[in-house]
Design a protein around this motif. Structure first.
Motif, short mmCIF file in Angstrom:
data_model
loop_
_atom_site.label_atom_id
_atom_site.label_comp_id
_atom_site.label_asym_id
_atom_site.label_seq_id
_atom_site.Cartn_x
_atom_site.Cartn_y
_atom_site.Cartn_z
N UNK A 1 -8.99 0.18 -1.86
CA UNK A 1 -7.69 -0.18 -2.44
C UNK A 1 -7.63 -1.66 -2.80
N UNK A 2 -8.15 -2.51 -1.92
CA UNK A 2 -8.05 -3.96 -2.12
C UNK A 2 -9.33 -4.51 -2.75
N UNK A 3 -9.55 -4.14 -4.01
CA UNK A 3 -10.70 -4.63 -4.75
C UNK A 3 -10.53 -6.14 -5.00
N UNK A 4 -11.59 -6.84 -5.37
CA UNK A 4 -11.45 -8.28 -5.65
C UNK A 4 -10.37 -8.59 -6.69
N UNK A 5 -10.25 -7.79 -7.72
CA UNK A 5 -9.23 -8.05 -8.75
C UNK A 5 -7.83 -7.80 -8.23
N UNK A 6 -7.68 -6.80 -7.37
CA UNK A 6 -6.36 -6.54 -6.78
C UNK A 6 -5.99 -7.63 -5.77
N UNK A 7 -7.00 -8.15 -5.04
CA UNK A 7 -6.75 -9.29 -4.15
C UNK A 7 -6.25 -10.48 -4.97
N UNK A 8 -6.90 -10.72 -6.09
CA UNK A 8 -6.48 -11.85 -6.95
C UNK A 8 -5.04 -11.65 -7.42
N UNK A 9 -4.69 -10.43 -7.73
CA UNK A 9 -3.33 -10.11 -8.17
C UNK A 9 -2.33 -10.36 -7.03
N UNK A 10 -2.66 -9.90 -5.83
CA UNK A 10 -1.78 -10.16 -4.68
C UNK A 10 -1.66 -11.65 -4.41
N UNK A 11 -2.77 -12.36 -4.50
CA UNK A 11 -2.75 -13.82 -4.28
C UNK A 11 -1.83 -14.50 -5.29
N UNK A 12 -1.88 -14.06 -6.53
CA UNK A 12 -1.04 -14.66 -7.58
C UNK A 12 0.43 -14.31 -7.40
N UNK A 13 0.71 -13.20 -6.73
CA UNK A 13 2.09 -12.75 -6.57
C UNK A 13 2.71 -13.17 -5.23
N UNK B 1 -0.36 -0.11 -10.41
CA UNK B 1 -0.01 1.24 -9.97
C UNK B 1 -0.79 1.66 -8.73
N UNK B 2 -2.03 1.25 -8.61
CA UNK B 2 -2.79 1.53 -7.39
C UNK B 2 -2.16 0.83 -6.19
N UNK B 3 -1.71 -0.40 -6.37
CA UNK B 3 -1.07 -1.15 -5.28
C UNK B 3 0.32 -0.60 -4.97
N UNK B 4 1.04 -0.12 -5.97
CA UNK B 4 2.33 0.54 -5.73
C UNK B 4 2.12 1.83 -4.92
N UNK B 5 1.13 2.62 -5.33
CA UNK B 5 0.84 3.88 -4.64
C UNK B 5 0.44 3.65 -3.19
N UNK C 1 12.60 -2.73 -13.01
CA UNK C 1 11.23 -2.43 -13.42
C UNK C 1 10.21 -3.48 -13.06
N UNK C 2 10.67 -4.67 -12.67
CA UNK C 2 9.72 -5.71 -12.28
C UNK C 2 9.06 -5.33 -10.96
N UNK C 3 7.91 -5.92 -10.72
CA UNK C 3 7.16 -5.66 -9.49
C UNK C 3 7.24 -6.87 -8.59
N UNK C 4 7.08 -6.63 -7.28
CA UNK C 4 7.16 -7.74 -6.34
C UNK C 4 6.24 -7.47 -5.15
N UNK C 5 5.58 -8.51 -4.71
CA UNK C 5 4.87 -8.51 -3.43
C UNK C 5 5.77 -9.36 -2.54
N UNK C 6 6.58 -8.72 -1.68
CA UNK C 6 7.69 -9.42 -1.03
C UNK C 6 7.31 -10.26 0.19
N UNK C 7 6.15 -10.87 0.17
CA UNK C 7 5.69 -11.66 1.31
C UNK C 7 5.25 -13.04 0.87
N UNK C 8 5.38 -13.99 1.80
CA UNK C 8 4.95 -15.36 1.55
C UNK C 8 3.54 -15.62 2.04
N UNK C 9 3.03 -14.72 2.88
CA UNK C 9 1.69 -14.89 3.45
C UNK C 9 1.13 -13.53 3.83
N UNK C 10 -0.20 -13.45 3.89
CA UNK C 10 -0.90 -12.22 4.27
C UNK C 10 -1.86 -12.56 5.40
N UNK C 11 -1.81 -11.75 6.45
CA UNK C 11 -2.77 -11.86 7.54
C UNK C 11 -3.57 -10.56 7.56
#
Length: 113
Positions: A42-54, A81-85, A95-105
């Motif tokens: 689920x957390x491919x390098x490109x999806x990690x980059x997306x989460x980091x940017x968000x 859509x993979x991250x939403x799922x 319709x906007x998307x959000x990663x509602x966190x300020x940090x990830x552990x």
């Protein structure tokens, strides 16, 4: 700071955390995976980059997310859509998307097989 913990957990671990929360013990935000393989699928390098940017950036359009990571909107759309799922991203009513966190552990342990 609003931090989410990504972890590899057994069903028993999740149940223990649930019961502790039911007793009023704060657990914080958790997103659990049943295996390290599932997490990496689920957390491919490109999806990690997306989460980091968000992270900590609030709600945005998929087009804005694609601009921030310098990728094609269609490709980012698939990753969103993979991250939403998987429950990692949320969709706002507009319709906007959000990663509602300020940090990830990230928390997992590798053990001898």
């Amino acid at each position: 700071m609003n931090t989410v913990t990504l972890s590899v957990c057994t069903r028993e671990d999740v149940n223990r955390r649930f019961l502790a929360a039911a007793r009023g013990e704060p657990q914080g935000a958790h997103i659990s995976f049943e295996s390290i393989e599932q997490m990496w699928r689920i957390l491919t390098p490109r999806r990690w980059a997306l989460l980091r940017a968000m992270t900590g950036q609030g709600a945005m359009s998929i087009r804005e997310a694609a601009r921030r990571v310098g990728r094609d909107v269609k490709m980012v759309h698939g990753d969103v859509h993979a991250l939403l799922d998987a429950g990692l991203l949320d969709r706002e009513q507009d319709g906007r998307i959000v990663f509602p966190y300020d940090a990830v552990h990230v928390d997992f342990m590798l053990r001898v097989a």
